[in-house]
Write an enzyme that holds these catalytic residues in place. Structure first.
Site, PDB file in Angstrom:
ATOM      1  N   ASN A   9       0.856  -1.184   0.000  1.00 48.75           N
ATOM      2  CA  ASN A   9       0.000   0.000   0.000  1.00 48.75           C
ATOM      3  C   ASN A   9       0.898   1.242   0.000  1.00 48.75           C
ATOM      4  O   ASN A   9       1.530   1.538   1.004  1.00 48.75           O
ATOM      5  CB  ASN A   9      -0.893  -0.031   1.251  1.00 48.75           C
ATOM      6  CG  ASN A   9      -1.710   1.242   1.423  1.00 48.75           C
ATOM      7  OD1 ASN A   9      -1.841   2.042   0.501  1.00 48.75           O
ATOM      8  ND2 ASN A   9      -2.268   1.433   2.612  1.00 48.75           N
ATOM      9  N   TRP A  10       0.924   1.912  -1.131  1.00 50.70           N
ATOM     10  CA  TRP A  10       1.852   3.058  -1.259  1.00 50.70           C
ATOM     11  C   TRP A  10       1.296   4.339  -0.635  1.00 50.70           C
ATOM     12  O   TRP A  10       2.000   5.336  -0.554  1.00 50.70           O
ATOM     13  CB  TRP A  10       2.174   3.319  -2.738  1.00 50.70           C
ATOM     14  CG  TRP A  10       2.854   2.179  -3.423  1.00 50.70           C
ATOM     15  CD1 TRP A  10       3.299   1.006  -2.842  1.00 50.70           C
ATOM     16  CD2 TRP A  10       3.187   2.075  -4.809  1.00 50.70           C
ATOM     17  NE1 TRP A  10       3.878   0.199  -3.792  1.00 50.70           N
ATOM     18  CE2 TRP A  10       3.831   0.834  -5.006  1.00 50.70           C
ATOM     19  CE3 TRP A  10       3.012   2.918  -5.908  1.00 50.70           C
ATOM     20  CZ2 TRP A  10       4.289   0.408  -6.257  1.00 50.70           C
ATOM     21  CZ3 TRP A  10       3.468   2.501  -7.154  1.00 50.70           C
ATOM     22  CH2 TRP A  10       4.100   1.261  -7.324  1.00 50.70           C
ATOM     23  N   LYS A  11       0.041   4.321  -0.270  1.00 53.15           N
ATOM     24  CA  LYS A  11      -0.604   5.501   0.320  1.00 53.15           C
ATOM     25  C   LYS A  11      -0.424   6.719  -0.614  1.00 53.15           C
ATOM     26  O   LYS A  11      -0.427   6.560  -1.818  1.00 53.15           O
ATOM     27  CB  LYS A  11      -0.061   5.761   1.724  1.00 53.15           C
ATOM     28  CG  LYS A  11      -0.092   4.491   2.585  1.00 53.15           C
ATOM     29  CD  LYS A  11       0.125   4.746   4.024  1.00 53.15           C
ATOM     30  CE  LYS A  11       0.186   3.412   4.758  1.00 53.15           C
ATOM     31  NZ  LYS A  11       0.158   3.550   6.180  1.00 53.15           N
ATOM     32  N   HIS A  96      -9.421   0.994   5.402  1.00 54.80           N
ATOM     33  CA  HIS A  96      -8.100   1.167   6.025  1.00 54.80           C
ATOM     34  C   HIS A  96      -8.250   2.070   7.251  1.00 54.80           C
ATOM     35  O   HIS A  96      -9.063   2.994   7.251  1.00 54.80           O
ATOM     36  CB  HIS A  96      -7.131   1.789   5.010  1.00 54.80           C
ATOM     37  CG  HIS A  96      -5.714   1.765   5.486  1.00 54.80           C
ATOM     38  ND1 HIS A  96      -5.215   2.710   6.349  1.00 54.80           N
ATOM     39  CD2 HIS A  96      -4.704   0.893   5.236  1.00 54.80           C
ATOM     40  CE1 HIS A  96      -3.944   2.418   6.601  1.00 54.80           C
ATOM     41  NE2 HIS A  96      -3.601   1.332   5.937  1.00 54.80           N
ATOM     42  N   GLU A  98      -6.591   4.472   8.273  1.00 54.54           N
ATOM     43  CA  GLU A  98      -6.437   5.911   7.993  1.00 54.54           C
ATOM     44  C   GLU A  98      -7.736   6.488   7.418  1.00 54.54           C
ATOM     45  O   GLU A  98      -8.075   7.648   7.666  1.00 54.54           O
ATOM     46  CB  GLU A  98      -5.244   6.140   7.043  1.00 54.54           C
ATOM     47  CG  GLU A  98      -3.928   5.947   7.790  1.00 54.54           C
ATOM     48  CD  GLU A  98      -2.780   5.447   6.946  1.00 54.54           C
ATOM     49  OE1 GLU A  98      -2.827   5.544   5.711  1.00 54.54           O
ATOM     50  OE2 GLU A  98      -1.819   4.934   7.552  1.00 54.54           O
ATOM     51  N   GLU A 168      -5.283  -5.346  10.761  1.00 55.34           N
ATOM     52  CA  GLU A 168      -4.253  -4.329  10.944  1.00 55.34           C
ATOM     53  C   GLU A 168      -4.484  -3.613  12.277  1.00 55.34           C
ATOM     54  O   GLU A 168      -5.272  -2.653  12.343  1.00 55.34           O
ATOM     55  CB  GLU A 168      -4.322  -3.304   9.811  1.00 55.34           C
ATOM     56  CG  GLU A 168      -4.063  -3.871   8.448  1.00 55.34           C
ATOM     57  CD  GLU A 168      -3.493  -2.818   7.510  1.00 55.34           C
ATOM     58  OE1 GLU A 168      -2.388  -3.024   7.026  1.00 55.34           O
ATOM     59  OE2 GLU A 168      -4.145  -1.780   7.300  1.00 55.34           O
ATOM     60  N   GLY A 174       2.482   1.918  10.718  1.00 53.47           N
ATOM     61  CA  GLY A 174       3.394   3.045  10.534  1.00 53.47           C
ATOM     62  C   GLY A 174       4.134   3.448  11.797  1.00 53.47           C
ATOM     63  O   GLY A 174       4.750   4.508  11.849  1.00 53.47           O
ATOM     64  N   SER A 214       3.529  -2.473  10.256  1.00 49.99           N
ATOM     65  CA  SER A 214       4.988  -2.461  10.367  1.00 49.99           C
ATOM     66  C   SER A 214       5.638  -3.787   9.966  1.00 49.99           C
ATOM     67  O   SER A 214       6.616  -4.224  10.566  1.00 49.99           O
ATOM     68  CB  SER A 214       5.409  -2.051  11.785  1.00 49.99           C
ATOM     69  OG  SER A 214       4.950  -0.741  12.065  1.00 49.99           O
ATOM     70  N   GLY A 235       2.856  -1.299   4.304  1.00 48.89           N
ATOM     71  CA  GLY A 235       2.900   0.120   3.971  1.00 48.89           C
ATOM     72  C   GLY A 235       4.329   0.555   3.696  1.00 48.89           C
ATOM     73  O   GLY A 235       4.870   0.349   2.603  1.00 48.89           O
ATOM     74  N   GLY A 236       4.984   1.120   4.695  1.00 50.21           N
ATOM     75  CA  GLY A 236       6.316   1.719   4.552  1.00 50.21           C
ATOM     76  C   GLY A 236       7.324   0.836   3.828  1.00 50.21           C
ATOM     77  O   GLY A 236       8.026   1.295   2.919  1.00 50.21           O
TER      78      GLY A 236
HETATM   79  C1  PEP Z   1      -0.725  -0.050   6.097  1.00 51.75           C
HETATM   80  O1  PEP Z   1      -0.750   1.117   5.758  1.00 51.75           O
HETATM   81  O2  PEP Z   1      -1.647  -0.797   5.783  1.00 51.75           O
HETATM   82  C2  PEP Z   1       0.425  -0.507   6.876  1.00 51.75           C
HETATM   83  C3  PEP Z   1       0.355  -1.690   7.409  1.00 51.75           C
HETATM   84  O3  PEP Z   1       1.484   0.365   7.002  1.00 51.75           O
HETATM   85  P1  PEP Z   1       2.923   0.017   7.652  1.00 51.75           P
HETATM   86  O4  PEP Z   1       3.394  -1.267   7.046  1.00 51.75           O
HETATM   87  O5  PEP Z   1       3.789   1.173   7.299  1.00 51.75           O
HETATM   88  O6  PEP Z   1       2.715  -0.126   9.128  1.00 51.75           O
END
Ligand code: PEP
Length: 250
Positions: A9-11, A96, A98, A168, A174, A214, A235-236
């Site tokens: 997920n590049w956001k 999500h 966010e 999640e 994040g 993460s 994500g990251g």
């Molecule tokens: C996400 O945005 O779904 C996520 C899990 O981010 P991260 O891996 O950065 O925690």
């Protein structure tokens, strides 16, 4: 047999050029490695079509990060399921954390978005998870069960089949603070139990329940060793080709 899913997920990151470069590099790495798992990338809306053209025939799948629940109309700034399919998406992330916390998406909105997605054969990656406060109050199971029941309100067994559930925990997204493999497994098993009660154990046994929060090349192996963890939403660590490929190759 559930085929593992690794989704990035590049956001709100990467220009069109950066997205296309990433897709080209990933294609080269993926073609050589791990054909037994399903790899998905979720670029921002502006990059979807360009990335779809690059990934065509590669076996790498494309997701959007959000959608609107209506098909078309006066909804300035929104994107419909039909538009996402037209641009090349097979998946869409729905609910999500966010979207829930920053954009006020409640379970009823998420329910309508899930319905819109499956009506257009777009496979939802349906995100659920508790906040730190809810976990510390011992409410993790209650929260994820409510999110599942309300998110999937009025969904029949056939509607469920295309859905991927992403657990999640909000406190792990994040933050660099990942759930332990055992903490994640406990909730994944519970999610499968809830789905089994509602839709039968056979269907629940076929569902992909993936973990997000993460995830990185160092912790993916331990997570994937758990019996009910069928992949990861990243994500990251999905923003860099090398680290994403290391996760794919866990
Ligand atoms: C996400 O945005 O779904 C996520 C899990 O981010 P991260 O891996 O950065 O925690």
């Amino acid at each position: 047999m559930r085929r593992p899913i690794i989704a990035g997920n590049w956001k709100m990151q990467k220009t069109v050029r950066e997205s296309v470069d990433f897709a080209r590099q990933l294609m080269i790495a993926y073609a050589a490695e791990s054909p037994d798992r399903r790899v998905i990338v979720a670029p921002p809306f502006t990059s979807i079509y360009a990335v779809a053209e690059v990934l065509m025939g590669s076996g790498i799948h494309l997701a959007a990060q959000n959608l609107h629940d209506k098909q078309a109309g006066a909804f300035t700034g929104e994107i419909s399921a039909a538009m996402l399919v037209d641009a090349g998406c097979e998946y869409v992330i729905v609910g999500h954390s966010e979207r829930r916390t920053l954009f006020g998406e409640r379970d009823d909105v998420i329910n309508r978005k899930l319905r819109a997605a499956i009506s257009f054969d777009l496979r939802p990656i349906f995100c659920i998870g508790e906040t730190l406060e809810e976990r510390e109050a011992g409410r993790t199971f209650t929260v994820v069960e409510r999110q599942i029941k309300e998110g999937l309100n009025n969904f029949a067994a056939d509607d469920i089949k295309p859905i991927v559930i992403a657990y999640e925990p909000v406190w792990a997204i994040g933050t660099g603070r990942t759930a332990t493999a055992e903490q994640a497994q406990e909730v994944h098993a519970y999610i499968r139990t809830v789905m089994g009660r509602a839709y039968g154990d056979t269907l629940a046994g076929l569902l992909n329940v993936i973990y997000g929060g993460s995830v990185n090349p160092g912790n993916i192996g331990g997570l994937m060793a758990q019996p009910d963890i069928d992949g990861a939403l990243v994500g990251g660590a999905s923003l860099d080709v090398e680290s994403f490929v290391r996760i794919i190759q866990y």
